[in-house]
Write a protein that holds these residues in place. Structure first.
Motif, PDB file in Angstrom:
ATOM      1  N   LEU A 166       5.462   6.844   0.710  1.00  0.00           N
ATOM      2  CA  LEU A 166       4.692   8.085   0.782  1.00  0.00           C
ATOM      3  C   LEU A 166       5.117   9.014  -0.350  1.00  0.00           C
ATOM      4  N   VAL A 167       4.134   9.558  -1.078  1.00  0.00           N
ATOM      5  CA  VAL A 167       4.378  10.611  -2.056  1.00  0.00           C
ATOM      6  C   VAL A 167       3.574  11.820  -1.593  1.00  0.00           C
ATOM      7  N   LEU A 168       4.270  12.878  -1.171  1.00  0.00           N
ATOM      8  CA  LEU A 168       3.626  14.045  -0.570  1.00  0.00           C
ATOM      9  C   LEU A 168       3.752  15.235  -1.508  1.00  0.00           C
TER      10      LEU A 168
ATOM     11  N   ASP B  56       9.845   5.060   8.702  1.00  0.00           N
ATOM     12  CA  ASP B  56      10.660   3.929   8.259  1.00  0.00           C
ATOM     13  C   ASP B  56      10.352   3.484   6.837  1.00  0.00           C
ATOM     14  N   ILE B  57       9.761   4.352   6.045  1.00  0.00           N
ATOM     15  CA  ILE B  57       9.457   4.025   4.651  1.00  0.00           C
ATOM     16  C   ILE B  57       9.961   5.163   3.759  1.00  0.00           C
ATOM     17  N   PRO B  58      10.184   4.900   2.467  1.00  0.00           N
ATOM     18  CA  PRO B  58      10.629   5.965   1.570  1.00  0.00           C
ATOM     19  C   PRO B  58       9.572   7.060   1.438  1.00  0.00           C
ATOM     20  N   VAL B  59      10.052   8.288   1.342  1.00  0.00           N
ATOM     21  CA  VAL B  59       9.176   9.455   1.213  1.00  0.00           C
ATOM     22  C   VAL B  59       9.635  10.282   0.026  1.00  0.00           C
ATOM     23  N   ASP B  60       8.703  10.678  -0.820  1.00  0.00           N
ATOM     24  CA  ASP B  60       8.986  11.552  -1.956  1.00  0.00           C
ATOM     25  C   ASP B  60       8.257  12.871  -1.749  1.00  0.00           C
ATOM     26  N   LEU B  61       9.017  13.959  -1.644  1.00  0.00           N
ATOM     27  CA  LEU B  61       8.458  15.283  -1.444  1.00  0.00           C
ATOM     28  C   LEU B  61       8.457  16.035  -2.764  1.00  0.00           C
ATOM     29  N   VAL B  62       7.333  16.688  -3.073  1.00  0.00           N
ATOM     30  CA  VAL B  62       7.195  17.443  -4.311  1.00  0.00           C
ATOM     31  C   VAL B  62       6.731  18.848  -3.972  1.00  0.00           C
TER      32      VAL B  62
ATOM     33  N   LEU C 177       0.844  -1.191   0.000  1.00  0.00           N
ATOM     34  CA  LEU C 177       0.000   0.000   0.000  1.00  0.00           C
ATOM     35  C   LEU C 177       0.881   1.243   0.000  1.00  0.00           C
ATOM     36  N   CYS C 178       0.735   2.067  -1.036  1.00  0.00           N
ATOM     37  CA  CYS C 178       1.416   3.357  -1.118  1.00  0.00           C
ATOM     38  C   CYS C 178       0.380   4.463  -0.915  1.00  0.00           C
ATOM     39  N   ALA C 179       0.842   5.616  -0.469  1.00  0.00           N
ATOM     40  CA  ALA C 179      -0.061   6.738  -0.218  1.00  0.00           C
ATOM     41  C   ALA C 179       0.429   7.963  -0.971  1.00  0.00           C
ATOM     42  N   VAL C 180      -0.529   8.655  -1.607  1.00  0.00           N
ATOM     43  CA  VAL C 180      -0.263   9.930  -2.278  1.00  0.00           C
ATOM     44  C   VAL C 180      -1.161  10.964  -1.627  1.00  0.00           C
ATOM     45  N   SER C 181      -0.563  12.032  -1.127  1.00  0.00           N
ATOM     46  CA  SER C 181      -1.333  13.034  -0.385  1.00  0.00           C
ATOM     47  C   SER C 181      -0.974  14.431  -0.871  1.00  0.00           C
TER      48      SER C 181
ATOM     49  N   TYR D 116      13.438  14.679  -3.131  1.00  0.00           N
ATOM     50  CA  TYR D 116      12.810  16.002  -3.268  1.00  0.00           C
ATOM     51  C   TYR D 116      12.766  16.373  -4.742  1.00  0.00           C
ATOM     52  N   ASN D 117      11.664  16.958  -5.155  1.00  0.00           N
ATOM     53  CA  ASN D 117      11.494  17.360  -6.551  1.00  0.00           C
ATOM     54  C   ASN D 117      10.670  18.630  -6.609  1.00  0.00           C
TER      55      ASN D 117
END
Length: 636
Positions: free
Chosen positions: A394-396, A539-545, A363-367, A574-575
């Motif tokens: 997590l993709v934030l 404790d999971i990968p996080v992608d910040l946009v 399960l991945c989350a996009v917020s 980070y992007n």
């Protein structure tokens, strides 16, 4: 606007056509043309069925009442209220005149067609769900002018033919009783057969069509948008531990071991993830890539539900961002876990034996925005309580949390809000539009802003200044289906206060209850929990946009998340894109969709939850650091 021509000009053109050339075929042709422009609605199907009979007697009288109600609601000017009744009387005079021996039947027939065409316009325009207030004003003025000239025409006709006028008056006097009986029979038959497909009973049912939605705009739900585009849909009711009833919507792939959870931001709903259609919506893009898609909805929609049927408005709106992160998201993710586990065990019986993990799916989350802040709060608080968060990535998108670097307008609003909070709290439980009429009016005004570029541009400029110069398409967002007369997102007073507290402190903290004793009871300390100090629990990968044009949450604030996560050993990237704040969900951005999907696809098929839990236990004992630092910065 219809084919580049405003409906006002189109209406004038049609009224100017000679009545001898007007016919039922012409009006039906025009309706077909409108069907090509506007989306089909339940009313359009029933109107086509009734158009074949060219409006029977009871339909004509009913049309008069529709026009009367329509004009009464929008134009409470006394002399305008008489227009529909005059149109009705003119129709009655025409029908009586045509039945009088020796009368000029061709002239009366032309007059009847002209009045009938006028009423057809009333019905068609009042059931058109895509009109604005300005177009309503134009239409009312034209109806009023047409009615005035019809009255003058009739008066002149009766003055020039006194014998005919006498016959009409004679018939009116002696047929009063029979006419009343006919009206009663007409009204008793005024039901239109329509087919309603129920969830439990798929058989067609007979019901009386209600025209109470005649003033509505586009009131489609998320379910309507998904199913109209040919995708499957499922609605799941979720009850939080504090009694709130949430709507978790789904585009199901029941046998898929890949799932994605999309969480909206402030003043938004699940509609934001599907509003751009098949090509530009994250929900459809994820489904097409084989994901089981879940769309979360926070508490705070106008169609609010609670297990306590007697809950007051003040009690309902008494929540902050804390409840979004510690009540709403945990309840929805736990429901996803229950549903997915049961379905996968049923569809793939050997799957449980092949894997040793307690979770059979990823399960991945996009917020977005406020949803991003609530998602970070959820992960940290779950880990502090030693509960599984069940997420793999997590993709934030432009996440909230840090707001000390903001525009002058936001700073002024924050200071005034904190200053007046003790006075406002007892009076304003939440910020929302409470009545259906004003929600309808807002959506219709948004339609006018779209139709008239000069007005829309002015409103767009004003809105951008109000939110600190952000260039998002604010006018376009107001016209989206989830800002309609039936439902509209709202903001709790305490959510707004929580954001003001975070801006004032310059830290990403949980809600400050204003009392050291209450804070001690809730957090175990006199001060609220500072989430930024607990990023090592992620404790999971996080992608910040971030968006370079975003003035609501500036890129510097997203970079602050990134710096703290990187320093805490979080696997973070980070992007940046050339976006404003609402562009992340309400604009068609192919590069953003490609980027988000590329991050989701990085999740490996084999889960590492057990190793992560062991590492966390060792870290608490001081044996190891949280993991390797990842310094990945990409610029879009």
């Amino acid at each position: 606007m219809e084919n580049g021509v405003s409906s006002f000009n189109h209406f004038i053109h049609e009224l100017s056509v000679d009545s001898d050339n007007s016919s039922i075929d012409n009006s039906s042709g025009e309706e077909d043309n409108d069907d090509d422009i506007y989306p089909a609605s339940p009313l359009s199907h029933s109107s086509r069925a009734s158009r074949a009979s060219s409006f029977s007697k009871y339909d004509r009288r009913r049309t008069g009442w529709i026009a009367y109600i329509f004009l009464w609601l929008l134009f409470p000017i006394k002399f305008l209220l008489g227009i529909p009744s005059r149109v009705h009387r003119l129709s009655y005079w025409d029908s009586k005149s045509s039945s009088t021996p020796g009368s000029d039947n061709s002239s009366n027939l032309r007059s009847f067609k002209r009045v009938q065409t006028l009423k057809d316009h009333i019905v068609h325009r009042t059931t058109d769900r895509r009109r604005g207030v300005v177009e309503d004003l134009h239409l009312a003025i034209e109806i009023f002018i047409e009615a005035i000239f019809d009255v003058v025409h009739k008066v002149a006709h009766f003055l020039l033919s006194p014998s005919e006028a006498f016959k009409v008056l004679f018939r009116l006097c002696f047929s009063h009783n029979s006419q009343g009986k006919e009206n009663h029979e007409s009204e008793s038959e005024a039901s239109v057969p329509t087919s309603t497909l129920g969830e439990n009973d798929p058989s067609p049912t007979e019901r009386t069509t209600s025209f109470h939605q005649a003033l509505n705009t586009d009131a489609r739900t998320c379910q309507d948008v998904i199913t109209e585009l040919g995708y499957p849909y499922e609605a799941i009711r979720v009850i939080t531990s504090d009694g709130y009833v949430l709507l978790l919507e789904r585009i199901p792939r029941r046998d898929s071991r890949k799932a994605v959870y999309l969480q909206h931001g402030i003043l938004d709903s699940s509609m934001g993830w599907v509003s751009n259609g098949v090509v530009g919506s994250p929900a459809f893009a994820a489904f097409d890539q084989g994901y089981d898609v879940f769309l979360g909805n926070f508490r705070g929609l106008v169609s609010r539900e609670h297990i306590d049927k007697n809950i007051s408005s003040r009690q309902y709106w008494r929540y902050s961002i804390n409840e979004h992160g510690t009540e709403d998201i945990p309840a929805m993710i736990e429901k996803i876990h229950q549903v997915k586990t049961a379905e996968l065990k049923l569809s793939q019986p050997g799957l449980e034996e092949e894997t040793s993990e307690d979770q059979l799916y990823r399960l991945c989350a996009v917020s977005h925005s406020l949803g991003g802040a609530a998602m970070i709060m959820y992960v940290i608080t779950q880990r502090i309580q030693e509960k599984p968060h069940r997420l793999s990535r997590l993709v934030l998108l432009s996440p909230a949390g840090f707001h000390d670097d903001s525009t002058f307008v936001f700073t002024v609003v924050e200071r005034f809000f904190l200053l007046l909070a003790p006075l406002l709290e007892p009076l304003v439980p939440g910020f929302y539009i409470p009545t259906r009429f004003f929600r309808m009016l807002l959506n219709k005004l948004a339609r006018d802003f779209h139709n008239y570029p000069a007005v829309g541009g002015l409103v767009q400029t004003l809105m951008s200044y109000i939110v600190g110069g952000d260039s998002s398409n604010w006018v376009g967002v107001l016209g989206l289906p989830h800002y309609n007369m039936n439902d509209m997102p709202g903001v709790s007073f305490h959510v707004a206060l929580h954001l003001a507290q975070m801006k004032r402190s310059g830290r990403f903290r949980m809600y400050n209850y204003g009392s050291a004793s209450v804070n001690m009871e809730i957090y175990g300390s006199p001060e609220p929990l500072d989430l930024g100090e607990y990023y090592e629990f992620i404790d999971i990968p996080v992608d910040l946009v971030a968006g370079r044009k975003d003035k609501v949450i500036r890129p510097s604030m997203v970079r602050k998340h990134y710096k703290l996560m990187r320093d805490s050993g979080v696997n973070v990237s980070y992007n940046e894109f050339e976006y404003a704040h609402l562009d992340f969900t309400f604009s068609h951005r192919e590069e953003l969709l490609a980027y988000v999907m590329s991050r989701l696809l990085l999740v490996e098929p084999t889960l590492t939850r057990q190793s992560s839990q062991k590492a966390l236990k060792l870290k608490r004992k001081g044996h190891v650091r949280s993991g390797p630092k990842v310094d990945e910065v990409t610029m879009g």
